[in-house]
Design a protein around this motif. Structure first.
Motif, PDB file in Angstrom:
ATOM      1  N   UNK A   1     -21.868  16.315  -8.278  1.00  0.00           N
ATOM      2  CA  UNK A   1     -20.677  16.172  -8.766  1.00  0.00           C
ATOM      3  C   UNK A   1     -19.592  16.444  -7.696  1.00  0.00           C
ATOM      4  N   UNK A   2     -20.068  17.272  -6.464  1.00  0.00           N
ATOM      5  CA  UNK A   2     -19.196  17.483  -5.263  1.00  0.00           C
ATOM      6  C   UNK A   2     -19.100  16.225  -4.537  1.00  0.00           C
ATOM      7  N   UNK A   3     -20.433  15.438  -4.440  1.00  0.00           N
ATOM      8  CA  UNK A   3     -20.145  13.809  -3.823  1.00  0.00           C
ATOM      9  C   UNK A   3     -19.056  13.335  -4.545  1.00  0.00           C
ATOM     10  N   UNK A   4     -19.012  13.243  -5.819  1.00  0.00           N
ATOM     11  CA  UNK A   4     -18.048  12.213  -6.453  1.00  0.00           C
ATOM     12  C   UNK A   4     -16.714  13.062  -5.985  1.00  0.00           C
ATOM     13  N   UNK A   5     -16.612  14.088  -6.289  1.00  0.00           N
ATOM     14  CA  UNK A   5     -15.200  14.580  -5.658  1.00  0.00           C
ATOM     15  C   UNK A   5     -14.900  14.549  -4.257  1.00  0.00           C
ATOM     16  N   UNK A   6     -16.058  14.279  -3.363  1.00  0.00           N
ATOM     17  CA  UNK A   6     -15.580  13.979  -1.949  1.00  0.00           C
ATOM     18  C   UNK A   6     -15.306  12.387  -1.872  1.00  0.00           C
ATOM     19  N   UNK A   7     -15.954  11.676  -2.783  1.00  0.00           N
ATOM     20  CA  UNK A   7     -15.912  10.495  -2.533  1.00  0.00           C
ATOM     21  C   UNK A   7     -14.532   9.787  -3.171  1.00  0.00           C
ATOM     22  N   UNK A   8     -13.960  10.691  -4.311  1.00  0.00           N
ATOM     23  CA  UNK A   8     -12.826  10.226  -4.941  1.00  0.00           C
ATOM     24  C   UNK A   8     -11.754  10.752  -3.917  1.00  0.00           C
ATOM     25  N   UNK A   9     -11.612  11.611  -3.213  1.00  0.00           N
ATOM     26  CA  UNK A   9     -10.811  12.132  -2.369  1.00  0.00           C
ATOM     27  C   UNK A   9     -10.572  11.279  -0.938  1.00  0.00           C
ATOM     28  N   UNK A  10     -11.924  10.763  -0.790  1.00  0.00           N
ATOM     29  CA  UNK A  10     -11.810   9.927   0.536  1.00  0.00           C
ATOM     30  C   UNK A  10     -11.286   8.677   0.169  1.00  0.00           C
ATOM     31  N   UNK A  11     -11.283   8.248  -0.744  1.00  0.00           N
ATOM     32  CA  UNK A  11     -10.716   6.765  -1.214  1.00  0.00           C
ATOM     33  C   UNK A  11      -9.342   6.962  -1.475  1.00  0.00           C
ATOM     34  N   UNK A  12      -8.759   8.448  -1.609  1.00  0.00           N
ATOM     35  CA  UNK A  12      -7.265   8.603  -2.180  1.00  0.00           C
ATOM     36  C   UNK A  12      -6.265   7.743  -1.434  1.00  0.00           C
ATOM     37  N   UNK A  13      -6.370   8.063  -0.031  1.00  0.00           N
ATOM     38  CA  UNK A  13      -5.157   7.419   0.705  1.00  0.00           C
ATOM     39  C   UNK A  13      -5.259   5.693   0.580  1.00  0.00           C
ATOM     40  N   UNK A  14      -6.595   5.630   0.605  1.00  0.00           N
ATOM     41  CA  UNK A  14      -6.750   3.893   0.493  1.00  0.00           C
ATOM     42  C   UNK A  14      -6.383   3.553  -0.857  1.00  0.00           C
ATOM     43  N   UNK A  15      -6.540   4.242  -1.888  1.00  0.00           N
ATOM     44  CA  UNK A  15      -6.158   3.701  -3.463  1.00  0.00           C
ATOM     45  C   UNK A  15      -4.680   3.776  -3.264  1.00  0.00           C
ATOM     46  N   UNK A  16      -4.010   5.011  -2.690  1.00  0.00           N
ATOM     47  CA  UNK A  16      -2.691   5.091  -2.868  1.00  0.00           C
ATOM     48  C   UNK A  16      -2.001   4.068  -1.991  1.00  0.00           C
ATOM     49  N   UNK A  17      -2.327   3.669  -0.958  1.00  0.00           N
ATOM     50  CA  UNK A  17      -1.755   2.468  -0.236  1.00  0.00           C
ATOM     51  C   UNK A  17      -1.993   0.879  -1.342  1.00  0.00           C
ATOM     52  N   UNK A  18      -3.058   0.750  -1.749  1.00  0.00           N
ATOM     53  CA  UNK A  18      -3.108  -0.255  -2.790  1.00  0.00           C
ATOM     54  C   UNK A  18      -2.419  -0.340  -3.622  1.00  0.00           C
ATOM     55  N   UNK A  19      -1.955   1.100  -4.336  1.00  0.00           N
ATOM     56  CA  UNK A  19      -1.055   1.258  -5.431  1.00  0.00           C
ATOM     57  C   UNK A  19       0.299   0.910  -5.108  1.00  0.00           C
ATOM     58  N   UNK A  20       0.608   1.453  -4.116  1.00  0.00           N
ATOM     59  CA  UNK A  20       2.156   1.464  -3.441  1.00  0.00           C
ATOM     60  C   UNK A  20       2.408  -0.203  -3.398  1.00  0.00           C
ATOM     61  N   UNK A  21       1.286  -0.765  -2.726  1.00  0.00           N
ATOM     62  CA  UNK A  21       1.498  -2.338  -2.481  1.00  0.00           C
ATOM     63  C   UNK A  21       1.833  -2.995  -3.843  1.00  0.00           C
ATOM     64  N   UNK A  22       0.935  -2.734  -4.634  1.00  0.00           N
ATOM     65  CA  UNK A  22       1.213  -3.215  -6.248  1.00  0.00           C
ATOM     66  C   UNK A  22       2.599  -3.001  -6.677  1.00  0.00           C
ATOM     67  N   UNK A  23       3.253  -1.657  -6.581  1.00  0.00           N
ATOM     68  CA  UNK A  23       4.228  -1.237  -7.006  1.00  0.00           C
ATOM     69  C   UNK A  23       5.367  -2.037  -6.128  1.00  0.00           C
ATOM     70  N   UNK A  24       5.286  -2.402  -4.841  1.00  0.00           N
ATOM     71  CA  UNK A  24       6.153  -2.930  -3.943  1.00  0.00           C
ATOM     72  C   UNK A  24       6.125  -4.676  -4.501  1.00  0.00           C
ATOM     73  N   UNK A  25       5.272  -4.862  -4.750  1.00  0.00           N
ATOM     74  CA  UNK A  25       5.197  -6.589  -5.167  1.00  0.00           C
ATOM     75  C   UNK A  25       5.789  -6.551  -6.635  1.00  0.00           C
ATOM     76  N   UNK A  26       5.611  -5.722  -7.455  1.00  0.00           N
ATOM     77  CA  UNK A  26       6.183  -5.810  -8.827  1.00  0.00           C
ATOM     78  C   UNK A  26       7.643  -5.512  -8.740  1.00  0.00           C
TER      79      UNK A  26
END
Length: 522
Positions: free
Chosen positions: A98-123
């Motif tokens: 369960x902690x591995x999942x929490x670590x993984x989600x947070x590790x991907x947070x910045x990468x996901x946020x950049x991708x999300x903002x890129x989608x928002x920018x395109x839209x």
């Protein structure tokens, strides 16, 4: 040795857990940093906290030893950050998944946020230069609407990222469910039956300004328009003013009395037929106030965008008022709508407010008291497709509630009808005298099911249709429960007319109070 060092040594991740050689970690910017087990423990500790758990000292020791062993196995003096992350994840999977999942989600947070903002920018670029055609109520050529649409796209991404589970997102992508209005669900509630009469009675405060209760019909129209635009902007979905004829009737009476007094004051007391002329004068003036008032409402709702960037989907229901001025109100709106707005010779009917005629054969039937209102409705409907018709005399849920309790269930916006909420019993009547409440209530969000796809899935997997259906129904229930709990933390000041001035059922809260206490009937 310091007390901190002693704690580290006791925990089993002190000096003896350094790698066998001097290892450097390659950071994202290309710089090197000495390997540090303490930083690993700090990072996984934060992940454990987010997962609402803690590591024992033995678990910390195991994680440290696992990481050191894996680093030594690599036989490299420089290790990229992604590989270090993978090693730490593997250690956590070995100790607490369960902690591995929490670590993984947070590790991907910045990468996901950049991708999300890129989608928002395109839209946002598409909205700025092309426009948006998703909602017919929005004019994406306007700057204010463009801003709103861009924010909505951002809010939608945030909702998917931080509110929905992976399973729910996948169900949406696959098409089994559709979560409506993701861009607004984090902020506010859905369509409603707004209690305009309750807000007007005795006066109210809006925008830190006190509004006295209207003393005339023309003022009532102006104030009602302000209430609609102000409050509809604080929600999404349809905004209905139920039984508007019964709301405006008392203000028409006030204007009538004023015009009678006005005529009598300035006319010759010896004038024969003076009283009859006064009545004729007053009725003509009130009728003109109704015509001008409805014309003003139609202009306001179809040309003045709300602060949320669109033209609110406003509905009014009418037809059951049998008083002189209630009937006049109904006929006036139907005639004004039928005539349309615009240049002479180029007039056309407007979209808002949507008109719903509440038909009761005991009131509108041949020879009945409101037959003339019914005829006006038929004539208007034949030329403009408005009003829609809702039978109070037929069969079904809506008519049964009207026949039993005399309560009207007006549609919220276009098509949503509330289930009953009883004054004392809640979802079920406390006794035969308990009555349902509809006005002042609202929805907190809508989710659609794709039944044909669910049937196809059940057949493809050789499973019972209802078993698959229950799975998605439970998913939707959980979504609604989380929405209910989330919205309950909002303050009444987020929609003052609704939550503080009585627009919603139980809506007499103080601005700093949370709205959770009045959400149950919704």
């Amino acid at each position: 040795m310091s007390s901190m060092d002693e704690k580290k040594e006791a925990a089993g991740y002190g000096e003896k857990f350094r790698p066998e050689r001097d290892v450097k970690v390659i950071k994202k910017d290309g710089s090197l940093e000495s390997f540090n087990v303490q930083k690993v423990i700090d990072a996984v500790g934060k992940s454990a906290y987010r997962a609402l758990t803690k590591f024992t000292e033995d678990e910390k020791k195991h994680i440290c030893q696992y990481v050191i062993d894996k680093v030594n196995e690599l036989e490299q003096d420089q290790i990229p950050i992604p590989i270090m992350h993978n090693i730490v994840e593997s250690a956590l999977e070995d100790v607490k998944p369960i902690v591995a999942k929490s670590y993984r989600d947070y590790r991907n947070y910045k990468q996901d946020f950049v991708r999300m903002m890129d989608d928002v920018y395109k839209k946002s670029q598409s909205i700025m230069y092309v426009g948006d055609k998703e909602n017919a109520n929005t004019d994406s050529a306007l700057v204010s609407t463009k801003r709103s649409l861009i924010f909505n796209q951002f809010n939608k991404e945030l909702y998917q990222k931080f509110f929905m589970t992976t399973e729910e997102i996948q169900a949406c992508r696959d098409g089994y469910i559709y979560v409506h209005d993701m861009s607004a669900r984090r902020d506010t509630m859905n369509c409603c039956l707004f209690d305009v009469a309750n807000v007007l009675t005795g006066g109210f405060e809006m925008g830190n300004i006190w509004y006295n209760e209207p003393k005339t019909l023309d003022t009532a129209f102006d104030v009602m328009g302000d209430i609609i635009l102000s409050t509809a902007a604080q929600q999404y979905g349809g905004f209905t003013v139920p039984e508007v004829d019964k709301i405006l009737g008392p203000y028409a009476q006030k204007s009538y009395d004023k015009y009678i007094s006005e005529f009598m004051k300035y006319s010759d007391e010896n004038w024969t037929g003076r009283e009859e002329k006064a009545v004729e004068y007053a009725l003509d003036k009130v009728r003109r106030d109704f015509d001008q008032g409805w014309q003003g409402i139609e202009y306001k709702l179809n040309t003045v965008g709300s602060s949320r960037g669109d033209y609110p989907f406003v509905t009014v229901t009418l037809g059951l008022g049998t008083g002189q001025f209630e009937k006049m109100c109904n006929i006036s709106l139907l005639e004004v709508h039928k005539g349309g707005q615009g240049k002479a010779g180029h007039k056309k009917p407007v979209l808002f407010p949507k008109i719903v005629f509440l038909y009761d054969e005991n009131i509108h039937g041949k020879g009945k008291i409101s037959e003339d209102v019914f005829e006006a409705g038929v004539d208007c409907s034949a030329k403009t497709m408005y009003p829609d018709w809702l039978s109070m005399s037929g069969k079904g849920y809506i008519s049964s509630m009207y026949k039993q309790y005399g309560k009207v269930i007006s549609p919220m916006g276009c098509r949503a009808f509330l289930s009953p909420w009883y004054e004392r019993g809640g979802m079920y009547p406390a006794d035969e005298n308990d009555k349902p409440v509809f006005v002042g209530r609202f929805n907190i969000g809508a989710v659609s099911l794709h039944l044909p796809m669910i049937l196809a899935k059940a057949r493809a997997e050789s499973r019972d249709f209802y078993e698959v259906l229950d799975f998605y129904l439970e998913m939707i229930r959980n979504l609604h429960i989380r929405t209910y709990d989330y919205l309950g933390q909002m303050r009444a000041s987020t929609n003052p007319l609704a939550y503080c001035e009585g627009g919603f059922y139980g809506g007499h809260l103080k601005p700093n109070e949370k709205i959770g206490k009045i959400l149950k009937p919704m």
